[in-house]
Design an enzyme around this catalytic site. Structure first.
Site, PDB file in Angstrom:
ATOM      1  N   ASN A  54      26.081  97.973 102.799  1.00 33.76           N
ATOM      2  CA  ASN A  54      24.881  98.833 103.076  1.00 33.76           C
ATOM      3  C   ASN A  54      23.947  98.195 104.006  1.00 33.76           C
ATOM      4  OD1 ASN A  54      22.992 100.867 102.512  1.00 33.76           O
ATOM      5  ND2 ASN A  54      24.067 100.918 100.199  1.00 33.76           N
TER       6      ASN A  54
ATOM      7  N   HIS B  40      20.500  73.520 107.824  1.00 29.82           N
ATOM      8  CA  HIS B  40      19.542  72.380 108.670  1.00 29.82           C
ATOM      9  C   HIS B  40      19.624  71.267 107.947  1.00 29.82           C
ATOM     10  CE1 HIS B  40      18.788  75.481 111.851  1.00 29.82           C
ATOM     11  NE2 HIS B  40      18.592  76.223 110.827  1.00 29.82           N
TER      12      HIS B  40
ATOM     13  N   GLY C 150      21.361  94.178  95.916  1.00 30.53           N
ATOM     14  CA  GLY C 150      20.547  93.926  97.125  1.00 30.53           C
ATOM     15  C   GLY C 150      19.693  92.825  96.911  1.00 30.53           C
TER      16      GLY C 150
ATOM     17  N   ARG D 182      27.255  86.562  81.435  1.00 34.24           N
ATOM     18  CA  ARG D 182      28.216  86.630  80.731  1.00 34.24           C
ATOM     19  C   ARG D 182      29.489  87.225  81.298  1.00 34.24           C
ATOM     20  NH1 ARG D 182      29.348  92.156  79.698  1.00 34.24           N
ATOM     21  NH2 ARG D 182      27.753  93.526  80.269  1.00 34.24           N
TER      22      ARG D 182
END
Length: 198
Positions: A84, A114, A141, A182
């Site tokens: 997406n 880094h 997301g 779970r």
């Protein structure tokens, strides 16, 4: 003596401002710019650019714009991949993604890091550790996948997760830091969201 690119690809400390690496990042940025500038209706043209950009992919993939990466050639996508909006993959090392993987908006996959020491960091040193994502994975997301992480097959990562350790197969995992909550069970086949049945 190994080049900075060879060091990068072999997980050794390297200097990213090297001329070759800078040129290769610019080439990938230019392809990403072209990809992100094309209308979504030009599906074939977008796929051609992705095939030019990525290390490997199949015809059966869909990446919503915008999409960003460092080099592109270190990204290896399985069949039926979907990403997406606003996916970022910092592919200084290999990123291997299996079949039937779905990424929600704002997923970031980082192989680059880094040094903790400020002096070394200020000198421009970096490192890159590969990331591996199995088959049939769904990543929610605003998730961050950090360098060196492996996600097993058939796993769901909840939104907003930060992966700092490997996640096994066949689990629901979430959190910061992300952890397995779970196992996915046969009962999960009955529901599409909480207690809402198919």
């Amino acid at each position: 003596m190994a080049s900075e690119k060879e060091k990068m690809l072999s997980q050794q400390p390297y200097i990213a401002s090297d001329k070759i690496l800078t040129r290769e990042r610019l080439a990938a940025q230019s392809l990403c710019f072209d990809l992100n500038s094309i209308s979504p209706k030009f599906v074939a043209k977008r796929k051609k650019l992705l095939q030019k950009l990525l290390g490997s992919s199949t015809e059966n993939l869909h990446i919503e714009s915008p999409f960003y990466c460092d080099y592109g050639y270190n990204i290896f996508l399985g069949d039926n991949f979907y990403s997406n909006y606003n996916c970022v993959i910092l592919d200084c090392a290999k990123v291997t993604i299996g079949n039937n993987v779905m990424l929600a908006p704002n997923v970031s996959i980082f192989t680059a890091g880094h040094p903790k020491d400020a002096e070394k960091r200020n000198q421009g040193w970096e490192y890159a550790i590969p990331v591996s994502i199995g088959n049939n994975v769904w990543i929610g997301g605003n998730t961050v996948v950090n360098p060196g992480i492996t996600i097993g097959d058939n796993t769901v990562i909840g939104s907003g997760s930060v992966l700092t350790k490997d996640i096994p197969s066949n689990v629901i995992a979430a959190g910061n830091p992300c952890r397995a909550i779970r196992e996915i069970t046969e009962e999960d086949k009955q529901y599409y969201f909480k207690q809402r049945k198919f």
